[in-house]
Write a protein that holds these residues in place. Structure first.
Motif, PDB file in Angstrom:
ATOM      1  N   ASP A 169      77.431  81.934  62.610  1.00 46.18           N
ATOM      2  CA  ASP A 169      77.213  81.689  61.166  1.00 46.18           C
ATOM      3  C   ASP A 169      76.664  82.950  60.491  1.00 46.18           C
ATOM      4  O   ASP A 169      77.098  83.314  59.393  1.00 46.18           O
ATOM      5  N   GLU A 170      75.708  83.587  61.140  1.00 47.87           N
ATOM      6  CA  GLU A 170      75.124  84.818  60.558  1.00 47.87           C
ATOM      7  C   GLU A 170      76.178  85.918  60.456  1.00 47.87           C
ATOM      8  O   GLU A 170      76.262  86.619  59.448  1.00 47.87           O
ATOM      9  N   ALA A 171      76.958  86.035  61.512  1.00 44.60           N
ATOM     10  CA  ALA A 171      77.979  87.100  61.506  1.00 44.60           C
ATOM     11  C   ALA A 171      79.007  86.884  60.395  1.00 44.60           C
ATOM     12  O   ALA A 171      79.583  87.836  59.878  1.00 44.60           O
ATOM     13  N   MET A 172      79.207  85.619  60.014  1.00 45.72           N
ATOM     14  CA  MET A 172      80.241  85.304  59.012  1.00 45.72           C
ATOM     15  C   MET A 172      79.662  85.203  57.599  1.00 45.72           C
ATOM     16  O   MET A 172      80.405  84.900  56.644  1.00 45.72           O
ATOM     17  N   ALA A 173      78.376  85.451  57.457  1.00 49.08           N
ATOM     18  CA  ALA A 173      77.756  85.326  56.132  1.00 49.08           C
ATOM     19  C   ALA A 173      78.468  86.256  55.145  1.00 49.08           C
ATOM     20  O   ALA A 173      78.769  87.416  55.463  1.00 49.08           O
ATOM     21  N   GLY A 174      78.766  85.720  53.966  1.00 49.15           N
ATOM     22  CA  GLY A 174      79.421  86.536  52.950  1.00 49.15           C
ATOM     23  C   GLY A 174      80.933  86.406  52.947  1.00 49.15           C
ATOM     24  O   GLY A 174      81.598  86.844  52.007  1.00 49.15           O
TER      25      GLY A 174
END
Ligand SMILES: Cc1cc2nc3c(=O)[nH]c(=O)nc-3n(C[C@H](O)[C@H](O)[C@H](O)COP(=O)(O)OP(=O)(O)OC[C@H]3O[C@@H](n4cnc5c(N)ncnc54)[C@H](O)[C@@H]3O)c2cc1C
Length: 247
Positions: free
Chosen positions: A35-40
């Protein structure tokens, strides 16, 4: 011919996204949740984000991340002719059944004549079949009957000669020289999504031969279950592009 998925990378599309997100962030992807890696990335859910991001990569021709996952397929009963075409692709790994383990001795030549252990091309039996290099599409029933008879006679003769050479003590690795190129072989192949898309660009095309087209379609069907967003996009937007080798 039958094709099965033997083994494949779990969460392949997550892996592709992680690889590509690494390229566009200052933080280290190794420390981040997916989820963090895909933020944005655009999308209401993580699944939408994945689909959008993968489509964007493919649209841009950013294919490198599609090399991270891999899938291994087992192919049963392809002709040696088709195997020679498939193994020209250098970004795949192969295991090919040795002919020493292909025994015709417990098979009735009549069954071989009927298509067991040797692939029968549709052009030998189907009057409506139009091959890619066929000069004359006007094939009447008598011609196809004759064609089938010659094809089956030739296959049977080869197998009988092979058996006779073995009976005369010829080593199997030499006696096999008389066997038809249509003799069936089992192959295991490992590909990544990028290399599979490249194979499909070339081998699902209308000018490719029917057998490798059939194989490629089966590989694409299995790949669509494994990497759904990637191969749905490929099917909808990219398939049948002609020999598009690389960005
Ligand atoms: C309809 C059709 C007919 C064909 N007829 C013939 C024929 O009559 N005779 C024949 O010999 N072959 C024939 N082929 C095979 C074809 O020429 C290729 O060898 C085969 O499809 C492998 O594809 P590829 O060259 O893209 O290489 P792959 O091994 O699939 O490699 C993928 C890509 O990596 C790059 N690459 C890989 N290795 C190298 C390298 N050493 N140097 C530079 N770039 C590289 C290239 O961009 C290449 O396209 C035919 C193929 C098709 C589809």
């Amino acid at each position: 011919m039958r094709v099965r998925l033997l083994e494949a990378t779990d969460n392949p599309e997550e892996l592709i996204c992680r690889g590509a997100r690494n390229d566009y962030m200052s933080d280290w992807v190794g420390d981040q949740s997916f989820d963090e890696a895909m933020a944005g990335v655009d999308g209401d859910t993580i699944e939408d984000q994945k689909a959008n991001f993968l489509a964007k990569l493919l649209k841009r021709g950013h294919y490198g991340p599609f090399e991270h996952p891999s899938a291994t397929f087992a192919i049963e009963g392809m002709s040696r002719s088709c195997m020679a075409q498939l193994t020209r692709h250098r970004h795949a790994s192969f295991d090919v059944q040795s002919m020493r383990y292909v025994a015709f001795d417990d098979v009735d030549p009549a069954d071989v004549e009927e298509g067991e252990m040797v692939v029968t091309p549709p052009s030998a039996i189907d009057p409506d079949w139009v091959g890619r290099n066929q000069k004359n599409s006007d094939v009447n029933a008598a011609t196809i009957e004759e064609r089938e008879a010659v094809f089956r006679r030739s296959v049977r003769q080869s197998v009988e000669d092979y058996q006779e050479l073995l009976d005369l003590g010829m080593p199997p690795e030499d006696a096999r020289f008389v066997l038809p190129i249509g003799t069936e072989v089992n192959v295991v192949v490992t590909l990544n999504p990028r290399s599979l898309m490249h194979v499909a660009d070339m081998r699902a095309a209308a000018d490719a031969q029917w057998e490798i087209r059939d194989l490629t379609e089966q590989l694409l069907d299995l790949a669509a279950e494994w990497c759904p967003h990637t191969f749905d996009y490929y099917e909808a937007e990219m398939k049948h592009r002609k020999n598009r080798l690389a960005p």
